[in-house]
Write a protein that holds these residues in place. Structure first.
Motif, PDB file in Angstrom:
ATOM      1  N   ARG A   6      77.547  -9.173  23.415  1.00 14.39           N
ATOM      2  CA  ARG A   6      77.596  -8.762  24.870  1.00 14.39           C
ATOM      3  C   ARG A   6      78.687  -9.319  25.548  1.00 14.39           C
ATOM      4  NH1 ARG A   6      71.277  -7.859  26.132  1.00 14.39           N
ATOM      5  NH2 ARG A   6      70.657  -6.512  24.483  1.00 14.39           N
ATOM      6  N   ILE A   7      79.831  -8.630  25.813  1.00 18.53           N
ATOM      7  CA  ILE A   7      81.008  -9.094  26.235  1.00 18.53           C
ATOM      8  C   ILE A   7      81.157  -8.535  27.559  1.00 18.53           C
ATOM      9  CG2 ILE A   7      83.366  -9.631  26.142  1.00 18.53           C
ATOM     10  CD1 ILE A   7      83.027  -9.679  23.015  1.00 18.53           C
ATOM     11  N   LEU A   8      81.376  -9.338  28.655  1.00 18.55           N
ATOM     12  CA  LEU A   8      81.842  -8.778  30.026  1.00 18.55           C
ATOM     13  C   LEU A   8      83.203  -8.675  30.374  1.00 18.55           C
ATOM     14  CD1 LEU A   8      80.745  -7.658  32.603  1.00 18.55           C
ATOM     15  CD2 LEU A   8      80.817  -9.786  33.535  1.00 18.55           C
ATOM     16  N   VAL A   9      83.676  -7.714  30.839  1.00 17.26           N
ATOM     17  CA  VAL A   9      85.212  -7.579  30.908  1.00 17.26           C
ATOM     18  C   VAL A   9      85.483  -7.236  32.499  1.00 17.26           C
ATOM     19  CG1 VAL A   9      87.562  -6.946  30.182  1.00 17.26           C
ATOM     20  CG2 VAL A   9      85.611  -7.200  28.451  1.00 17.26           C
ATOM     21  N   PRO A  10      85.572  -8.036  33.304  1.00 23.69           N
ATOM     22  CA  PRO A  10      85.898  -7.712  34.719  1.00 23.69           C
ATOM     23  C   PRO A  10      87.083  -7.147  34.758  1.00 23.69           C
ATOM     24  CG  PRO A  10      84.924  -9.767  34.610  1.00 23.69           C
ATOM     25  CD  PRO A  10      85.319  -9.556  33.339  1.00 23.69           C
ATOM     26  N   ILE A  11      87.288  -5.813  35.571  1.00 27.35           N
ATOM     27  CA  ILE A  11      88.569  -5.021  35.514  1.00 27.35           C
ATOM     28  C   ILE A  11      88.962  -4.678  36.899  1.00 27.35           C
ATOM     29  CG2 ILE A  11      89.584  -2.750  34.922  1.00 27.35           C
ATOM     30  CD1 ILE A  11      89.423  -4.461  32.469  1.00 27.35           C
ATOM     31  N   ASP A  12      90.352  -5.272  37.315  1.00 30.54           N
ATOM     32  CA  ASP A  12      90.946  -4.978  38.663  1.00 30.54           C
ATOM     33  C   ASP A  12      92.210  -3.877  38.496  1.00 30.54           C
ATOM     34  OD1 ASP A  12      93.102  -6.490  37.552  1.00 30.54           O
ATOM     35  OD2 ASP A  12      92.713  -7.896  39.094  1.00 30.54           O
ATOM     36  N   PHE A  13      92.163  -3.296  37.130  1.00 30.86           N
ATOM     37  CA  PHE A  13      93.147  -2.408  36.894  1.00 30.86           C
ATOM     38  C   PHE A  13      94.637  -2.925  36.930  1.00 30.86           C
ATOM     39  CE2 PHE A  13      89.855   0.113  38.760  1.00 30.86           C
ATOM     40  CZ  PHE A  13      89.281   0.766  37.605  1.00 30.86           C
ATOM     41  N   SER A  14      94.561  -4.277  36.685  1.00 29.76           N
ATOM     42  CA  SER A  14      96.174  -4.761  36.741  1.00 29.76           C
ATOM     43  C   SER A  14      96.622  -4.946  35.224  1.00 29.76           C
ATOM     44  CB  SER A  14      95.937  -6.373  37.132  1.00 29.76           C
ATOM     45  OG  SER A  14      95.278  -7.168  36.403  1.00 29.76           O
ATOM     46  N   PRO A  15      97.669  -5.377  34.948  1.00 23.87           N
ATOM     47  CA  PRO A  15      98.275  -5.330  33.483  1.00 23.87           C
ATOM     48  C   PRO A  15      97.199  -6.590  32.819  1.00 23.87           C
ATOM     49  CG  PRO A  15     100.009  -4.968  34.842  1.00 23.87           C
ATOM     50  CD  PRO A  15      98.804  -5.113  35.750  1.00 23.87           C
ATOM     51  N   THR A  16      97.021  -7.735  33.499  1.00 25.19           N
ATOM     52  CA  THR A  16      96.438  -8.538  32.820  1.00 25.19           C
ATOM     53  C   THR A  16      94.819  -8.303  32.548  1.00 25.19           C
ATOM     54  OG1 THR A  16      97.803 -10.192  33.982  1.00 25.19           O
ATOM     55  CG2 THR A  16      96.052 -11.127  33.305  1.00 25.19           C
ATOM     56  N   ALA A  17      94.434  -7.412  33.334  1.00 24.41           N
ATOM     57  CA  ALA A  17      93.181  -7.243  33.155  1.00 24.41           C
ATOM     58  C   ALA A  17      93.031  -6.153  32.111  1.00 24.41           C
ATOM     59  CB  ALA A  17      92.445  -6.323  34.207  1.00 24.41           C
ATOM     60  N   ARG A  18      94.116  -5.344  31.850  1.00 28.37           N
ATOM     61  CA  ARG A  18      94.254  -4.643  30.601  1.00 28.37           C
ATOM     62  C   ARG A  18      94.193  -5.222  29.294  1.00 28.37           C
ATOM     63  NH1 ARG A  18      96.101   0.748  29.237  1.00 28.37           N
ATOM     64  NH2 ARG A  18      97.000   0.749  26.942  1.00 28.37           N
ATOM     65  N   ARG A  19      95.109  -6.481  29.412  1.00 23.85           N
ATOM     66  CA  ARG A  19      95.163  -7.394  28.527  1.00 23.85           C
ATOM     67  C   ARG A  19      93.865  -8.059  27.957  1.00 23.85           C
ATOM     68  NH1 ARG A  19      99.088 -11.652  28.612  1.00 23.85           N
ATOM     69  NH2 ARG A  19      98.830 -11.875  26.520  1.00 23.85           N
ATOM     70  N   ALA A  20      93.305  -8.329  29.158  1.00 22.00           N
ATOM     71  CA  ALA A  20      92.011  -8.798  28.634  1.00 22.00           C
ATOM     72  C   ALA A  20      90.662  -8.123  27.968  1.00 22.00           C
ATOM     73  CB  ALA A  20      91.252  -9.433  30.030  1.00 22.00           C
ATOM     74  N   LEU A  21      91.009  -6.801  28.466  1.00 26.46           N
ATOM     75  CA  LEU A  21      90.233  -5.690  27.849  1.00 26.46           C
ATOM     76  C   LEU A  21      90.497  -5.567  26.382  1.00 26.46           C
ATOM     77  CD1 LEU A  21      87.931  -3.590  27.781  1.00 26.46           C
ATOM     78  CD2 LEU A  21      89.625  -2.194  28.666  1.00 26.46           C
ATOM     79  N   THR A  94      81.247  -9.042  46.451  1.00 22.64           N
ATOM     80  CA  THR A  94      82.448 -10.011  46.100  1.00 22.64           C
ATOM     81  C   THR A  94      82.601 -10.057  44.711  1.00 22.64           C
ATOM     82  OG1 THR A  94      81.177 -11.959  46.123  1.00 22.64           O
ATOM     83  CG2 THR A  94      82.110 -11.239  48.221  1.00 22.64           C
ATOM     84  N   PRO A  95      83.665  -9.935  44.005  1.00 27.42           N
ATOM     85  CA  PRO A  95      83.996 -10.101  42.706  1.00 27.42           C
ATOM     86  C   PRO A  95      83.194 -11.220  41.811  1.00 27.42           C
ATOM     87  CG  PRO A  95      85.945  -9.602  43.748  1.00 27.42           C
ATOM     88  CD  PRO A  95      84.990 -10.012  44.863  1.00 27.42           C
ATOM     89  N   THR A  96      83.197 -12.263  42.488  1.00 29.51           N
ATOM     90  CA  THR A  96      82.521 -13.312  41.684  1.00 29.51           C
ATOM     91  C   THR A  96      80.990 -12.917  41.670  1.00 29.51           C
ATOM     92  OG1 THR A  96      84.216 -14.929  42.466  1.00 29.51           O
ATOM     93  CG2 THR A  96      82.042 -15.920  41.728  1.00 29.51           C
ATOM     94  N   SER A  97      80.339 -12.791  42.601  1.00 33.79           N
ATOM     95  CA  SER A  97      78.786 -12.594  42.735  1.00 33.79           C
ATOM     96  C   SER A  97      78.389 -11.069  41.858  1.00 33.79           C
ATOM     97  CB  SER A  97      78.280 -12.134  44.120  1.00 33.79           C
ATOM     98  OG  SER A  97      78.821 -11.113  44.789  1.00 33.79           O
ATOM     99  N   ALA A  98      79.445 -10.452  42.011  1.00 37.82           N
ATOM    100  CA  ALA A  98      79.072  -9.067  40.923  1.00 37.82           C
ATOM    101  C   ALA A  98      79.348  -9.438  39.447  1.00 37.82           C
ATOM    102  CB  ALA A  98      80.165  -7.940  41.495  1.00 37.82           C
ATOM    103  N   ILE A  99      80.178 -10.344  39.210  1.00 38.54           N
ATOM    104  CA  ILE A  99      80.381 -10.948  37.938  1.00 38.54           C
ATOM    105  C   ILE A  99      78.991 -11.413  37.668  1.00 38.54           C
ATOM    106  CG2 ILE A  99      81.659 -12.234  36.482  1.00 38.54           C
ATOM    107  CD1 ILE A  99      84.313 -11.381  37.912  1.00 38.54           C
ATOM    108  N   ARG A 100      78.556 -12.362  38.219  1.00 39.69           N
ATOM    109  CA  ARG A 100      77.517 -13.211  37.973  1.00 39.69           C
ATOM    110  C   ARG A 100      76.171 -12.073  37.638  1.00 39.69           C
ATOM    111  NH1 ARG A 100      75.379 -18.592  37.738  1.00 39.69           N
ATOM    112  NH2 ARG A 100      73.284 -18.144  36.693  1.00 39.69           N
TER     113      ARG A 100
END
Length: 146
Positions: A6-21, A94-100
């Motif tokens: 199970r891998i979580l990938v937070p996405i903010d729709f930036s090019p770097t987030a796409r590379r992470a995905l 907040t992004p950090t709390s939602a990721i956790r």
């Protein structure tokens, strides 16, 4: 031991987030894992505007959620992940709390996320979601640079 089921990938729709995905999809493909693709609606400040009568909070957040879900699904479809199962998740806060929260809710074994590579005053003012996640996540975090 690294758990790639199970891998979580937070996405903010930036090019770097796409590379992470893309990187997370490769890992999931190798390990037979599942992706949880997360976008966080940062609704801070909307409550104040809604209380002033500018709009109805629930309607605006619902519209934001639907838009984010559509964008996530389009991104996942565009990458043609093949046999990799990807579940799109939209949360608020907040992004950090939602990721956790997503790590805990889905039993995530690895987080793969992008970073914008900010430094100096900009990083100090805006903070770094990737840095906070690395420091606080109960599982390994793989950070993809721009």
């Amino acid at each position: 031991m690294l758990k790639l089921e199970r891998i979580l990938v937070p996405i903010d729709f930036s090019p770097t987030a796409r590379r992470a995905l893309e990187a997370a999809a490769q890992l999931a493909r190798l390990a037979g894992g599942k992706l949880y693709v997360l976008h966080v609606l940062d609704t801070r400040g909307l409550e104040v505007a809604a209380s002033e009568g500018f709009f109805e909070y629930v309607n605006v957040v619902d519209a934001m959620r639907r838009g984010a879900e559509q964008e996530l699904r389009a991104l996942v479809d565009e990458l043609q992940l093949g046999e990799v199962v990807a579940k799109c998740v939209v949360d608020e806060g907040t992004p950090t709390s939602a990721i956790r929260r997503a790590i805990d809710d889905h039993g995530v074994g690895l987080v793969v996320m992008g970073t914008h590579g900010r430094s100096g005053v900009v990083r100090w003012l805006l903070g770094s979601v990737a840095e906070k996640t690395v420091r606080t996540a109960p599982c390994p975090v793989l950070v993809v640079k721009p």
